[in-house]
Enzyme design. Sequence first.
Site, PDB file in Angstrom:
ATOM      1  N   LYS A   1      -0.557   8.830   8.508  1.00 13.91           N
ATOM      2  CA  LYS A   1      -1.854   8.504   9.119  1.00 13.91           C
ATOM      3  C   LYS A   1      -1.879   7.142   9.789  1.00 13.91           C
ATOM      4  O   LYS A   1      -2.617   6.912  10.739  1.00 13.91           O
ATOM      5  CB  LYS A   1      -2.984   8.591   8.080  1.00 13.91           C
ATOM      6  CG  LYS A   1      -3.112   7.386   7.150  1.00 13.91           C
ATOM      7  CD  LYS A   1      -4.498   7.418   6.466  1.00 13.91           C
ATOM      8  CE  LYS A   1      -4.780   6.201   5.631  1.00 13.91           C
ATOM      9  NZ  LYS A   1      -4.044   6.134   4.350  1.00 13.91           N
TER      10      LYS A   1
ATOM     11  N   HIS B   1      -3.007   3.991  -5.539  1.00 10.93           N
ATOM     12  CA  HIS B   1      -2.966   3.191  -4.311  1.00 10.93           C
ATOM     13  C   HIS B   1      -3.801   1.941  -4.569  1.00 10.93           C
ATOM     14  O   HIS B   1      -4.984   2.055  -4.876  1.00 10.93           O
ATOM     15  CB  HIS B   1      -3.519   3.987  -3.127  1.00 10.93           C
ATOM     16  CG  HIS B   1      -3.134   3.393  -1.798  1.00 10.93           C
ATOM     17  ND1 HIS B   1      -3.421   2.100  -1.457  1.00 10.93           N
ATOM     18  CD2 HIS B   1      -2.460   3.920  -0.750  1.00 10.93           C
ATOM     19  CE1 HIS B   1      -2.947   1.857  -0.240  1.00 10.93           C
ATOM     20  NE2 HIS B   1      -2.352   2.938   0.210  1.00 10.93           N
TER      21      HIS B   1
ATOM     22  N   GLU C   1       4.362   5.090  -0.841  1.00 11.86           N
ATOM     23  CA  GLU C   1       3.778   5.637   0.388  1.00 11.86           C
ATOM     24  C   GLU C   1       3.407   4.512   1.355  1.00 11.86           C
ATOM     25  O   GLU C   1       2.242   4.354   1.724  1.00 11.86           O
ATOM     26  CB  GLU C   1       2.511   6.444   0.049  1.00 11.86           C
ATOM     27  CG  GLU C   1       2.716   7.597  -0.905  1.00 11.86           C
ATOM     28  CD  GLU C   1       1.410   8.090  -1.526  1.00 11.86           C
ATOM     29  OE1 GLU C   1       0.356   7.459  -1.317  1.00 11.86           O
ATOM     30  OE2 GLU C   1       1.453   9.108  -2.228  1.00 11.86           O
ATOM     31  N   PRO C   2       4.386   3.710   1.783  1.00 11.26           N
ATOM     32  CA  PRO C   2       4.057   2.604   2.687  1.00 11.26           C
ATOM     33  C   PRO C   2       3.662   3.118   4.079  1.00 11.26           C
ATOM     34  O   PRO C   2       4.265   4.062   4.582  1.00 11.26           O
ATOM     35  CB  PRO C   2       5.366   1.816   2.767  1.00 11.26           C
ATOM     36  CG  PRO C   2       6.424   2.840   2.510  1.00 11.26           C
ATOM     37  CD  PRO C   2       5.832   3.809   1.527  1.00 11.26           C
TER      38      PRO C   2
ATOM     39  N   ASP D   1     -10.381  -1.240  10.237  1.00  5.96           N
ATOM     40  CA  ASP D   1      -9.293  -1.798   9.419  1.00  5.96           C
ATOM     41  C   ASP D   1      -9.507  -3.296   9.187  1.00  5.96           C
ATOM     42  O   ASP D   1      -8.595  -3.988   8.733  1.00  5.96           O
ATOM     43  CB  ASP D   1      -7.950  -1.504  10.105  1.00  5.96           C
ATOM     44  CG  ASP D   1      -6.759  -1.714   9.186  1.00  5.96           C
ATOM     45  OD1 ASP D   1      -6.905  -1.475   7.973  1.00  5.96           O
ATOM     46  OD2 ASP D   1      -5.690  -2.131   9.673  1.00  5.96           O
TER      47      ASP D   1
HETATM   48  C1  LIG Z   1      -3.487   5.155   3.772  1.00  8.49           C
HETATM   49  C2  LIG Z   1      -2.653   5.584   2.646  1.00  8.49           C
HETATM   50  C3  LIG Z   1      -1.381   5.054   2.477  1.00  8.49           C
HETATM   51  C4  LIG Z   1      -0.813   3.940   3.342  1.00  8.49           C
HETATM   52  O1  LIG Z   1      -1.350   2.718   3.011  1.00  8.49           O
HETATM   53  P1  LIG Z   1      -0.796   1.356   3.640  1.00  8.49           P
HETATM   54  O2  LIG Z   1      -1.694   0.331   3.110  1.00  8.49           O
HETATM   55  O3  LIG Z   1      -0.840   1.485   5.121  1.00  8.49           O
HETATM   56  O4  LIG Z   1       0.607   1.176   3.148  1.00  8.49           O
HETATM   57  C5  LIG Z   1      -0.615   5.548   1.438  1.00  8.49           C
HETATM   58  N1  LIG Z   1      -1.082   6.512   0.609  1.00  8.49           N
HETATM   59  C6  LIG Z   1      -2.298   7.054   0.748  1.00  8.49           C
HETATM   60  C7  LIG Z   1      -2.734   8.125  -0.185  1.00  8.49           C
HETATM   61  C8  LIG Z   1      -3.126   6.603   1.761  1.00  8.49           C
HETATM   62  O5  LIG Z   1      -4.363   7.132   1.877  1.00  8.49           O
END
Ligand SMILES: *Cc1c(COP(=O)(O)O)cnc(C)c1O
Length: 417
Positions: free
Chosen positions: A47, A176, A248-249, A312
């Site tokens: 995303k 997260h 999940e970067p 953001d």
């Molecule tokens: C948006 C999102 C991410 C990415 O987060 P960053 O801060 O850009 O690293 C990872 N995991 C999930 C579930 C998200 O919603």
Amino acid sequence: MNASKLAAAHEPDAEKAFFVADLSQVYKQHMRWKACLPEIQPFYAVKCNPDPYVIRLLAALGAGFDCASNGEISQVLNVGGIDPSRIIFANPCKALSFVRNAAKKGVDTMTFDNADELYKIARGHPRAKVVVRILTDDSKSLCAFGIKFGAPLVTVPGLLAKARELNLDVVGVSFHVGSGCYDPTVYTDAIRRARAVFNMGKEAGYTFKLLDVGGGFEDRLFEQAAAVLTEAIDLYFPDRREIKVIAEPGRFYVSKAFRLAAHIIARRAPLIDPAAAAHCQEQVAEPNSDQPKVMYYINDGVYGAFNCILFDHQIVHPYVLSMKGSFHIASSEPQHVSSVWGPTCDSIDCVCPKTTLPSALQVGDWLGFDNMGAYTSCAASQFNGFEVSNVIYTAGGIGAGEIRSVLAAFADDGHGL
Ligand SMILES: *Cc1c(COP(=O)(O)O)cnc(C)c1O
């Protein structure tokens, strides 16, 4: 420079704003990741920037992908050569039809944080490997997710009992800490909570084997975050033989890799007219000198790439890219306080309310913006008929050779053709 020349030659659209994506930056970030977190496999959060070349490069480098929708899953699988096991469907609140689609596509790993989701998964993908997304402290981040997602720890035993009853295979824990995390020490508490949930899993009869530490990694604080995480994982998960750790970067991989060049399409500056000034004393009275005197209008704004300002919470810093056709801007150029605006007819479309720019800056000159790779063009609209800015790619200087060979090897394997 080419764009400037074409614009001067009245080439239509030559003045259009554009991104420059330096893929070597993505590559460099991956090398940094591997050096600091060798045990944690990154699943890039699509995303953040679903750019096809970024996805392809990360696929070639062996990364996995965090997808949140059918569209993102298709985009990743359509590259070719990416096994669906390299995708985590990390949206804890999915439409039932999306769950069914994941089952059809072979995407088995998915998150949940509530009981209704378990019922849906039991109906739509009974063989799924489900991951419980827990609530952690996200107060130290630009974009907190806790008000929308994450199971509070007290609810987890009940959820696990429900999962058992529905015959679902719960395989692990995710969290997260919030996007744009500016205090990496929060990872310690998050890992401590994850440990507690692994223990709850044991009590419910599950043996968890996946620890997903989510995103939130900031470029500037990455090494610090990696050190905190590594220490916390060593402390709370000393025996990791049966545990796979993933993350999940999003932002970390792409923020620096994209810059935006925007054209000054209009300017509003006071007319300097001595006769009029003599007539009207008020106009000559020195106005508050730290207030913007000149307004510049550029051809991308908050309805486009700069939506990152609204969504953001970013603050952007324009710099002069070229002035009167030259890239050389003398540091002795006189400056004045200015504001920078987007092209639409809405007054919310302000890119930068106050900055200093050279007094000689005119319509036709170009402004540059760094760190425009994360949460920018992916959320841009075409409000008021302004197109989303295009991307021009470069493999950069350092690393260009490696990138070419990585991509060529990926293609040679028959992928992404
Ligand atoms: C948006 C999102 C991410 C990415 O987060 P960053 O801060 O850009 O690293 C990872 N995991 C999930 C579930 C998200 O919603």
